[in-house]
Write a protein that holds these residues in place. Sequence first.
Motif, PDB file in Angstrom:
ATOM      1  N   ALA A 143      -9.882  -1.333  -3.473  1.00 50.98           N
ATOM      2  CA  ALA A 143      -8.974  -2.424  -3.110  1.00 50.98           C
ATOM      3  C   ALA A 143      -8.351  -3.034  -4.359  1.00 50.98           C
ATOM      4  CB  ALA A 143      -9.720  -3.490  -2.314  1.00 50.98           C
ATOM      5  N   ARG A 144      -9.166  -3.282  -5.381  1.00 55.05           N
ATOM      6  CA  ARG A 144      -8.645  -3.840  -6.631  1.00 55.05           C
ATOM      7  C   ARG A 144      -7.640  -2.899  -7.276  1.00 55.05           C
ATOM      8  NH1 ARG A 144     -13.940  -5.791  -7.367  1.00 55.05           N
ATOM      9  NH2 ARG A 144     -14.508  -3.923  -8.567  1.00 55.05           N
ATOM     10  N   ALA A 145      -7.952  -1.621  -7.291  1.00 54.22           N
ATOM     11  CA  ALA A 145      -7.077  -0.643  -7.929  1.00 54.22           C
ATOM     12  C   ALA A 145      -5.728  -0.548  -7.220  1.00 54.22           C
ATOM     13  CB  ALA A 145      -7.754   0.719  -7.954  1.00 54.22           C
ATOM     14  N   LEU A 146      -5.727  -0.773  -5.906  1.00 54.75           N
ATOM     15  CA  LEU A 146      -4.495  -0.655  -5.125  1.00 54.75           C
ATOM     16  C   LEU A 146      -3.801  -2.004  -4.925  1.00 54.75           C
ATOM     17  CD1 LEU A 146      -5.674   1.864  -2.368  1.00 54.75           C
ATOM     18  CD2 LEU A 146      -4.266   2.351  -4.378  1.00 54.75           C
ATOM     19  N   GLY A 147      -4.374  -3.066  -5.452  1.00 56.63           N
ATOM     20  CA  GLY A 147      -3.769  -4.380  -5.308  1.00 56.63           C
ATOM     21  C   GLY A 147      -3.889  -4.958  -3.918  1.00 56.63           C
ATOM     22  N   LEU A 148      -4.928  -4.557  -3.180  1.00 52.99           N
ATOM     23  CA  LEU A 148      -5.145  -5.042  -1.821  1.00 52.99           C
ATOM     24  C   LEU A 148      -5.999  -6.304  -1.830  1.00 52.99           C
ATOM     25  CD1 LEU A 148      -5.963  -1.635  -0.111  1.00 52.99           C
ATOM     26  CD2 LEU A 148      -3.770  -2.855  -0.084  1.00 52.99           C
ATOM     27  N   GLU A 149      -5.885  -7.102  -0.776  1.00 51.47           N
ATOM     28  CA  GLU A 149      -6.649  -8.347  -0.671  1.00 51.47           C
ATOM     29  C   GLU A 149      -7.774  -8.196   0.349  1.00 51.47           C
ATOM     30  OE1 GLU A 149      -6.138 -13.056   0.631  1.00 51.47           O
ATOM     31  OE2 GLU A 149      -4.468 -11.647   0.878  1.00 51.47           O
ATOM     32  N   PRO A 150      -9.003  -8.001  -0.093  1.00 61.77           N
ATOM     33  CA  PRO A 150     -10.121  -7.962   0.853  1.00 61.77           C
ATOM     34  C   PRO A 150     -10.314  -9.341   1.498  1.00 61.77           C
ATOM     35  CG  PRO A 150     -10.746  -7.018  -1.266  1.00 61.77           C
ATOM     36  CD  PRO A 150      -9.450  -7.742  -1.474  1.00 61.77           C
ATOM     37  N   MET A 151     -10.549  -9.357   2.799  1.00 65.75           N
ATOM     38  CA  MET A 151     -10.742 -10.618   3.511  1.00 65.75           C
ATOM     39  C   MET A 151     -12.110 -10.703   4.177  1.00 65.75           C
ATOM     40  SD  MET A 151      -6.952 -11.207   5.151  1.00 65.75           S
ATOM     41  CE  MET A 151      -7.223 -12.959   5.460  1.00 65.75           C
ATOM     42  N   LEU A 152     -12.649  -9.554   4.580  1.00 68.27           N
ATOM     43  CA  LEU A 152     -13.941  -9.527   5.255  1.00 68.27           C
ATOM     44  C   LEU A 152     -14.804  -8.423   4.667  1.00 68.27           C
ATOM     45  CD1 LEU A 152     -12.755  -9.793   8.981  1.00 68.27           C
ATOM     46  CD2 LEU A 152     -13.811 -11.618   7.644  1.00 68.27           C
ATOM     47  N   LEU A 212       0.825  -1.196   0.000  1.00 71.34           N
ATOM     48  CA  LEU A 212       0.000   0.000   0.000  1.00 71.34           C
ATOM     49  C   LEU A 212       0.866   1.255   0.000  1.00 71.34           C
ATOM     50  CD1 LEU A 212      -2.828   1.384   0.379  1.00 71.34           C
ATOM     51  CD2 LEU A 212      -2.455   1.139   2.846  1.00 71.34           C
ATOM     52  N   ASP A 213       0.558   2.177  -0.882  1.00 74.21           N
ATOM     53  CA  ASP A 213       1.235   3.473  -0.889  1.00 74.21           C
ATOM     54  C   ASP A 213       0.643   4.315   0.238  1.00 74.21           C
ATOM     55  OD1 ASP A 213       2.322   5.957  -1.331  1.00 74.21           O
ATOM     56  OD2 ASP A 213       1.598   6.164  -3.393  1.00 74.21           O
ATOM     57  N   ALA A 267      -2.812  -3.604  16.541  1.00 79.54           N
ATOM     58  CA  ALA A 267      -3.390  -4.282  15.374  1.00 79.54           C
ATOM     59  C   ALA A 267      -3.937  -3.229  14.427  1.00 79.54           C
ATOM     60  CB  ALA A 267      -4.496  -5.246  15.805  1.00 79.54           C
ATOM     61  N   ALA A 268      -3.994  -3.563  13.137  1.00 84.40           N
ATOM     62  CA  ALA A 268      -4.466  -2.598  12.142  1.00 84.40           C
ATOM     63  C   ALA A 268      -5.001  -3.318  10.920  1.00 84.40           C
ATOM     64  CB  ALA A 268      -3.334  -1.653  11.732  1.00 84.40           C
ATOM     65  N   CYS A 269      -5.870  -2.642  10.170  1.00 86.44           N
ATOM     66  CA  CYS A 269      -6.346  -3.155   8.897  1.00 86.44           C
ATOM     67  C   CYS A 269      -6.720  -1.993   7.996  1.00 86.44           C
ATOM     68  CB  CYS A 269      -7.530  -4.108   9.073  1.00 86.44           C
ATOM     69  SG  CYS A 269      -9.065  -3.323   9.592  1.00 86.44           S
ATOM     70  N   VAL A 270      -6.818  -2.269   6.706  1.00 78.18           N
ATOM     71  CA  VAL A 270      -7.224  -1.266   5.730  1.00 78.18           C
ATOM     72  C   VAL A 270      -8.723  -1.401   5.487  1.00 78.18           C
ATOM     73  CG1 VAL A 270      -6.910  -0.394   3.380  1.00 78.18           C
ATOM     74  CG2 VAL A 270      -4.961  -1.373   4.618  1.00 78.18           C
ATOM     75  N   ASP A 312     -11.749   7.325   0.960  1.00 78.87           N
ATOM     76  CA  ASP A 312     -11.659   6.121   0.136  1.00 78.87           C
ATOM     77  C   ASP A 312     -10.836   5.020   0.790  1.00 78.87           C
ATOM     78  OD1 ASP A 312     -13.165   7.053  -2.099  1.00 78.87           O
ATOM     79  OD2 ASP A 312     -11.449   8.270  -2.691  1.00 78.87           O
ATOM     80  N   VAL A 313      -9.791   5.396   1.512  1.00 80.79           N
ATOM     81  CA  VAL A 313      -8.907   4.426   2.157  1.00 80.79           C
ATOM     82  C   VAL A 313      -8.594   4.916   3.564  1.00 80.79           C
ATOM     83  CG1 VAL A 313      -6.702   3.216   2.079  1.00 80.79           C
ATOM     84  CG2 VAL A 313      -7.845   3.851  -0.059  1.00 80.79           C
ATOM     85  N   ILE A 314      -8.934   4.100   4.548  1.00 81.67           N
ATOM     86  CA  ILE A 314      -8.635   4.435   5.945  1.00 81.67           C
ATOM     87  C   ILE A 314      -7.972   3.232   6.598  1.00 81.67           C
ATOM     88  CG2 ILE A 314      -9.602   5.027   8.197  1.00 81.67           C
ATOM     89  CD1 ILE A 314     -11.739   6.586   6.867  1.00 81.67           C
ATOM     90  N   VAL A 315      -6.981   3.498   7.418  1.00 81.51           N
ATOM     91  CA  VAL A 315      -6.390   2.460   8.249  1.00 81.51           C
ATOM     92  C   VAL A 315      -6.992   2.568   9.646  1.00 81.51           C
ATOM     93  CG1 VAL A 315      -4.296   1.599   9.350  1.00 81.51           C
ATOM     94  CG2 VAL A 315      -4.237   2.314   6.948  1.00 81.51           C
TER      95      VAL A 315
END
Length: 404
Positions: free
Chosen positions: A274-283, A46-47, A264-267, A111-114
């Motif tokens: 997620a697709r555009a950033l190459g992230l893996e959604p899990m939940l 993630l950038d 602990a942390a998550c995006v 759009d993106v929060i940690v």
Amino acid sequence: MTALREVVLCSPLRTPVGRFGGALAPLDARALATTVLRALVERTGLDPAAVDSVIGAQGYPTMESPAFGRVAALDAGFPVTTTGYQLDRRCGSGLQAVLNAAMEVQTGVADVIVALGAESMSNAPLYTEQGRRGLPPGGLLLHDALARGREMVGGVDYPTPDGNVGTAEALRAEYGISRQAQDALALSSHQRAVAAQTSGAFDAELVPVTVPGRRGEVVVDRDEHPRADASLDALAALRPLLVGSDPAATVTAGNSSGQNDAAAACVVTTPETARALGLEPMLRLRSWAVAGVDPRRFGIAPVPATNLALARAGATLADLDVVELNEAFAVQVLACLADWGIDPEDPRVNPRGSGISLGHPIGATGVRMLATLAHELPSLDAELAVATMCIGGGQGLAAVLERI
């Protein structure tokens, strides 16, 4: 009004959970938070410039890290354009950070929060409210933040002078829950956590932590709290914490959650981002709810919170494959399960242990639970789960989540 966007959780990670005064004690909450944020960026690619905000949950803050999420982001190398703030919903703080992030993403504010949760209970402050107007007679009184928070969380009208332990004993009396039943649940929690630890089930969610020491650096890569040597005899030998004032008391250090250190942390984002950033959604977040009860019986609050979250999701308890119910106290878990009609030995409940065995680092617990849940659902071939916890002061929080 614009329709709410779908929300997914990507790559939840956590540090090992340290014992009180244990291997992670040399590090404060900010150092633990910085470690997990850097690992999140490294593992996901993630950038940091793509992150709108870091929401930081912490139950025992100091002014060494004000607006905790912002400070942790800056220390982790995020750009100055990444905003951040701090929240406290006691035991539910970490999960609330995820839910706040979800609401901001759903509404298009971000759009993106940690979502970040961190706690170093080993370094919880001693503090005073005196001294600014001169030294009072007899000197300054220092409060222990850990004890004081538990005593004051009900405010003036709902006093809890015996802290959370007193409220747990209230449920014991109300529900007629035996010491033996509490110790049996505690033993099961340790056995499940140790089995998961031994099998490597936690490995994918763990971020090793490097701790400086007088003899050099030490890498901590395993949870400290699970006890492989736990037994019913050892648990039965422990003295109830309030037996001096209540001969019928049953709550001990062994059938209660620990005081712990972790981060602990998550995006939190949309599937498209997620697709555009190459992230893996899990939940996928399906619904959530918060509920309030009398602070003097706070341990039962997961029941109304979960019931409401399930109703909003169009689901029932029978539909759940996993129930992650944080173990603040064994007696509190047993009371909730009794209200739901769920057997304490139901394999859906905390398959890899919970607060009694893994520990309860207040601000981090909610995100820790999601990290465990995200990795255990595929291994169990499970789909639908709830993560829920009681909250000191009389609240319950619950989120219904789907495996992606």
